[in-house]
Design a protein around this motif. Structure first.
Motif, PDB file in Angstrom:
ATOM      1  N   ASP A 236     -10.751  71.674  30.742  1.00  0.00           N
ATOM      2  CA  ASP A 236     -11.001  72.332  31.641  1.00  0.00           C
ATOM      3  C   ASP A 236     -12.270  71.976  32.507  1.00  0.00           C
ATOM      4  OD1 ASP A 236      -8.319  72.973  31.150  1.00  0.00           O
ATOM      5  OD2 ASP A 236      -8.944  74.599  29.950  1.00  0.00           O
ATOM      6  N   VAL A 237     -12.863  71.867  31.979  1.00  0.00           N
ATOM      7  CA  VAL A 237     -14.565  71.819  32.578  1.00  0.00           C
ATOM      8  C   VAL A 237     -13.962  70.388  33.380  1.00  0.00           C
ATOM      9  CG1 VAL A 237     -17.015  70.936  32.493  1.00  0.00           C
ATOM     10  CG2 VAL A 237     -15.753  72.397  30.711  1.00  0.00           C
ATOM     11  N   LEU A 238     -13.950  69.227  32.771  1.00  0.00           N
ATOM     12  CA  LEU A 238     -13.995  68.506  34.265  1.00  0.00           C
ATOM     13  C   LEU A 238     -12.815  68.313  34.757  1.00  0.00           C
ATOM     14  CD1 LEU A 238     -12.718  65.699  30.885  1.00  0.00           C
ATOM     15  CD2 LEU A 238     -15.382  66.105  31.895  1.00  0.00           C
ATOM     16  N   ASN A 239     -11.603  69.438  35.266  1.00  0.00           N
ATOM     17  CA  ASN A 239     -10.352  69.097  35.561  1.00  0.00           C
ATOM     18  C   ASN A 239     -11.362  69.922  36.711  1.00  0.00           C
ATOM     19  OD1 ASN A 239      -7.702  69.474  36.757  1.00  0.00           O
ATOM     20  ND2 ASN A 239      -7.920  71.412  36.368  1.00  0.00           N
ATOM     21  N   GLY A 240     -12.379  70.979  36.662  1.00  0.00           N
ATOM     22  CA  GLY A 240     -12.736  71.951  37.349  1.00  0.00           C
ATOM     23  C   GLY A 240     -13.447  71.037  38.059  1.00  0.00           C
ATOM     24  N   HIS A 241     -14.059  70.673  38.142  1.00  0.00           N
ATOM     25  CA  HIS A 241     -15.254  69.780  38.662  1.00  0.00           C
ATOM     26  C   HIS A 241     -14.808  68.550  38.973  1.00  0.00           C
ATOM     27  CE1 HIS A 241     -19.192  66.943  38.863  1.00  0.00           C
ATOM     28  NE2 HIS A 241     -18.340  65.823  39.665  1.00  0.00           N
ATOM     29  N   LEU A 242     -13.542  67.785  39.051  1.00  0.00           N
ATOM     30  CA  LEU A 242     -12.789  66.461  39.786  1.00  0.00           C
ATOM     31  C   LEU A 242     -12.044  67.932  41.023  1.00  0.00           C
ATOM     32  CD1 LEU A 242     -11.583  64.374  37.284  1.00  0.00           C
ATOM     33  CD2 LEU A 242     -13.655  64.621  38.677  1.00  0.00           C
ATOM     34  N   LEU A 243     -11.203  68.772  40.185  1.00  0.00           N
ATOM     35  CA  LEU A 243     -10.350  69.645  41.396  1.00  0.00           C
ATOM     36  C   LEU A 243     -11.645  69.938  42.650  1.00  0.00           C
ATOM     37  CD1 LEU A 243      -7.839  70.616  42.382  1.00  0.00           C
ATOM     38  CD2 LEU A 243      -8.946  72.470  41.012  1.00  0.00           C
ATOM     39  N   GLN A 244     -12.787  70.249  42.841  1.00  0.00           N
ATOM     40  CA  GLN A 244     -13.654  70.282  43.078  1.00  0.00           C
ATOM     41  C   GLN A 244     -14.078  69.448  44.402  1.00  0.00           C
ATOM     42  OE1 GLN A 244     -17.539  72.614  42.072  1.00  0.00           O
ATOM     43  NE2 GLN A 244     -17.481  74.027  43.411  1.00  0.00           N
TER      44      GLN A 244
ATOM     45  N   PRO B 197      -4.879  71.014  34.855  1.00  0.00           N
ATOM     46  CA  PRO B 197      -5.440  72.494  33.195  1.00  0.00           C
ATOM     47  C   PRO B 197      -5.225  71.690  31.912  1.00  0.00           C
ATOM     48  CG  PRO B 197      -3.970  73.820  34.972  1.00  0.00           C
ATOM     49  CD  PRO B 197      -4.130  72.316  34.928  1.00  0.00           C
ATOM     50  N   GLY B 198      -6.185  71.644  31.418  1.00  0.00           N
ATOM     51  CA  GLY B 198      -6.340  71.296  29.960  1.00  0.00           C
ATOM     52  C   GLY B 198      -4.912  70.902  29.113  1.00  0.00           C
ATOM     53  N   ARG B 199      -4.375  71.953  29.359  1.00  0.00           N
ATOM     54  CA  ARG B 199      -3.354  72.419  28.269  1.00  0.00           C
ATOM     55  C   ARG B 199      -1.862  71.410  28.926  1.00  0.00           C
ATOM     56  NH1 ARG B 199      -3.101  75.852  24.177  1.00  0.00           N
ATOM     57  NH2 ARG B 199      -5.559  77.489  23.882  1.00  0.00           N
ATOM     58  N   LYS B 200      -2.215  71.722  30.192  1.00  0.00           N
ATOM     59  CA  LYS B 200      -1.100  70.366  30.756  1.00  0.00           C
ATOM     60  C   LYS B 200      -1.024  68.940  30.412  1.00  0.00           C
ATOM     61  CE  LYS B 200       1.317  69.692  35.666  1.00  0.00           C
ATOM     62  NZ  LYS B 200       1.196  70.667  36.641  1.00  0.00           N
ATOM     63  N   GLY B 201      -2.514  68.921  30.541  1.00  0.00           N
ATOM     64  CA  GLY B 201      -3.092  67.114  30.393  1.00  0.00           C
ATOM     65  C   GLY B 201      -2.718  66.867  28.684  1.00  0.00           C
ATOM     66  N   ILE B 202      -3.281  67.033  28.414  1.00  0.00           N
ATOM     67  CA  ILE B 202      -3.427  66.987  27.096  1.00  0.00           C
ATOM     68  C   ILE B 202      -2.096  66.547  26.156  1.00  0.00           C
ATOM     69  CG2 ILE B 202      -2.906  69.080  25.661  1.00  0.00           C
ATOM     70  CD1 ILE B 202      -4.564  68.176  23.455  1.00  0.00           C
TER      71      ILE B 202
ATOM     72  N   ASP C  32      -3.612  58.770  15.821  1.00  0.00           N
ATOM     73  CA  ASP C  32      -5.798  58.670  15.411  1.00  0.00           C
ATOM     74  C   ASP C  32      -6.843  59.072  16.203  1.00  0.00           C
ATOM     75  OD1 ASP C  32      -5.161  56.610  16.777  1.00  0.00           O
ATOM     76  OD2 ASP C  32      -6.200  55.348  15.527  1.00  0.00           O
ATOM     77  N   HIS C  33      -5.787  59.840  17.519  1.00  0.00           N
ATOM     78  CA  HIS C  33      -7.433  59.987  18.039  1.00  0.00           C
ATOM     79  C   HIS C  33      -6.123  61.369  19.449  1.00  0.00           C
ATOM     80  CE1 HIS C  33      -3.724  57.444  20.116  1.00  0.00           C
ATOM     81  NE2 HIS C  33      -4.052  58.510  20.959  1.00  0.00           N
ATOM     82  N   PHE C  34      -7.304  62.326  20.042  1.00  0.00           N
ATOM     83  CA  PHE C  34      -6.560  63.118  21.361  1.00  0.00           C
ATOM     84  C   PHE C  34      -6.942  62.158  22.029  1.00  0.00           C
ATOM     85  CE2 PHE C  34      -7.828  66.252  17.595  1.00  0.00           C
ATOM     86  CZ  PHE C  34      -7.129  67.147  18.052  1.00  0.00           C
ATOM     87  N   GLY C  35      -6.010  62.681  23.297  1.00  0.00           N
ATOM     88  CA  GLY C  35      -5.265  61.967  24.408  1.00  0.00           C
ATOM     89  C   GLY C  35      -4.862  62.643  25.234  1.00  0.00           C
ATOM     90  N   ALA C  36      -5.454  62.691  26.703  1.00  0.00           N
ATOM     91  CA  ALA C  36      -5.037  63.218  28.096  1.00  0.00           C
ATOM     92  C   ALA C  36      -5.070  62.679  29.008  1.00  0.00           C
ATOM     93  CB  ALA C  36      -5.971  64.690  27.874  1.00  0.00           C
ATOM     94  N   GLY C  37      -4.622  63.060  30.156  1.00  0.00           N
ATOM     95  CA  GLY C  37      -4.388  62.353  31.065  1.00  0.00           C
ATOM     96  C   GLY C  37      -4.426  63.436  32.004  1.00  0.00           C
ATOM     97  N   LEU C  38      -5.215  63.298  33.196  1.00  0.00           N
ATOM     98  CA  LEU C  38      -5.691  64.356  34.769  1.00  0.00           C
ATOM     99  C   LEU C  38      -5.423  63.275  35.832  1.00  0.00           C
ATOM    100  CD1 LEU C  38     -10.000  65.698  33.388  1.00  0.00           C
ATOM    101  CD2 LEU C  38      -7.565  66.331  33.035  1.00  0.00           C
ATOM    102  N   ASP C  39      -5.824  64.632  37.031  1.00  0.00           N
ATOM    103  CA  ASP C  39      -5.287  63.743  38.331  1.00  0.00           C
ATOM    104  C   ASP C  39      -3.811  63.518  37.663  1.00  0.00           C
ATOM    105  OD1 ASP C  39      -5.099  63.677  40.694  1.00  0.00           O
ATOM    106  OD2 ASP C  39      -6.314  61.799  40.350  1.00  0.00           O
ATOM    107  N   LYS C  40      -2.653  64.773  37.034  1.00  0.00           N
ATOM    108  CA  LYS C  40      -1.692  64.103  36.665  1.00  0.00           C
ATOM    109  C   LYS C  40      -0.582  64.506  37.157  1.00  0.00           C
ATOM    110  CE  LYS C  40       0.465  63.738  31.791  1.00  0.00           C
ATOM    111  NZ  LYS C  40      -0.210  64.031  30.970  1.00  0.00           N
ATOM    112  N   ARG C  41      -0.135  64.149  38.858  1.00  0.00           N
ATOM    113  CA  ARG C  41       0.760  64.205  39.847  1.00  0.00           C
ATOM    114  C   ARG C  41       1.965  63.445  39.241  1.00  0.00           C
ATOM    115  NH1 ARG C  41      -0.381  65.478  45.209  1.00  0.00           N
ATOM    116  NH2 ARG C  41      -2.377  64.864  44.367  1.00  0.00           N
ATOM    117  N   PRO C  42       3.224  64.235  39.016  1.00  0.00           N
ATOM    118  CA  PRO C  42       4.520  63.396  38.496  1.00  0.00           C
ATOM    119  C   PRO C  42       4.402  62.562  39.592  1.00  0.00           C
ATOM    120  CG  PRO C  42       4.378  66.099  38.734  1.00  0.00           C
ATOM    121  CD  PRO C  42       3.348  66.028  39.675  1.00  0.00           C
ATOM    122  N   ASN C  43       4.726  61.745  38.316  1.00  0.00           N
ATOM    123  CA  ASN C  43       6.228  60.571  38.404  1.00  0.00           C
ATOM    124  C   ASN C  43       4.455  59.037  39.178  1.00  0.00           C
ATOM    125  OD1 ASN C  43       8.898  60.710  38.303  1.00  0.00           O
ATOM    126  ND2 ASN C  43       8.555  62.396  39.917  1.00  0.00           N
ATOM    127  N   THR C  44       3.262  59.522  39.220  1.00  0.00           N
ATOM    128  CA  THR C  44       2.432  58.707  39.512  1.00  0.00           C
ATOM    129  C   THR C  44       1.584  57.936  38.476  1.00  0.00           C
ATOM    130  OG1 THR C  44       1.373  60.271  39.550  1.00  0.00           O
ATOM    131  CG2 THR C  44       2.675  59.635  41.648  1.00  0.00           C
TER     132      THR C  44
END
Length: 217
Positions: free
Chosen positions: A41-49, A58-63, A81-93
């Motif tokens: 969420d911290v990363l997302n907020g910075h990149l959104l700004q 948001p983190g719950r959507k990206g994880i 064996d890892h935690f993964g997440a996608g940010l800037d996760k526009r559908p179909n891109t």
């Protein structure tokens, strides 16, 4: 974010990759997962700004789920064996992917073996304006960060409709258009790690924009 606690959790999970262990340590798992989501969420907020066209993720959507997909990969362990997440996760891109693993972690982005329609659109874009993609891939800072396209399946012959003598034939033969950079987990524990995330995101962005524009036409 207490990355050391996250790594210890993954190490223990990897040694005890079964539902019984997870059930007995579910409180620990949820604590680590929630903290990881807060960090996203911290990363997302910075990149959104920072970026006008950034897609709010948001983190719950990206994880990603920690469970492996056993339907398609029945021989894999129950849990990753890892935690993964996608940010800037526009559908179909192609999104900006972050993976925190036991021994090393990585950033990645692009399109992994896209479906035929998207792959055809990418090849059309390269045929029309491959110089732009070439310039992105050969930029010194980009090469230093990612090396080049991820090595994956490539055609041995030109795709249908293209000549072996096409100026961008080496790109047209690719079936995966993605980049990644791996790093030691020692990087996670440095106080300026978030700045590393933003630097890699910034370096990758023109590449992702090129691909996403090509498949959205």
């Amino acid at each position: 974010m207490d990355f050391k606690n996250l790594i210890v959790f993954l190490q223990d999970l990897n040694k005890n990759n079964n539902k019984e262990w997870m059930d007995a340590h579910r409180k620990w798992y949820h604590s680590v997962r929630d903290e990881f989501i807060d960090w996203l969420d911290v990363l997302n907020g910075h990149l959104l700004q920072e970026y006008d066209n950034y897609y709010n993720t948001p983190g719950r959507k990206g994880i990603n789920r920690i469970n492996n997909n056993l339907l398609y990969h029945p021989n894999r362990p129950i849990y990753k064996d890892h935690f993964g997440a996608g940010l800037d996760k526009r559908p179909n891109t192609g999104d900006f992917y972050i993976e925190i693993g036991i021994e090393e972690s990585m950033f990645a982005g692009g399109l992994w073996r896209p479906e035929p329609k998207k792959l055809s659109s990418l090849r059309d874009a390269i045929d029309y304006n491959g110089e732009e993609l070439e310039a992105i891939l050969t930029k010194p800072t980009f090469k230093n960060t990612f090396g080049g396209l991820v090595k994956d399946v490539r055609l041995t012959r030109p795709p249908k409709g293209f000549s072996e003598h096409h100026p961008h034939i080496h790109l047209l033969k690719h079936k995966t258009f993605a980049v990644m950079t791996k790093f030691s987990n020692e990087e996670l524990f440095k106080p300026n790690f978030n700045e590393k995330v933003f630097d890699v995101y910034r370096e990758m962005l023109p590449f992702r924009n090129y691909l996403n524009q090509a498949i959205s036409v």
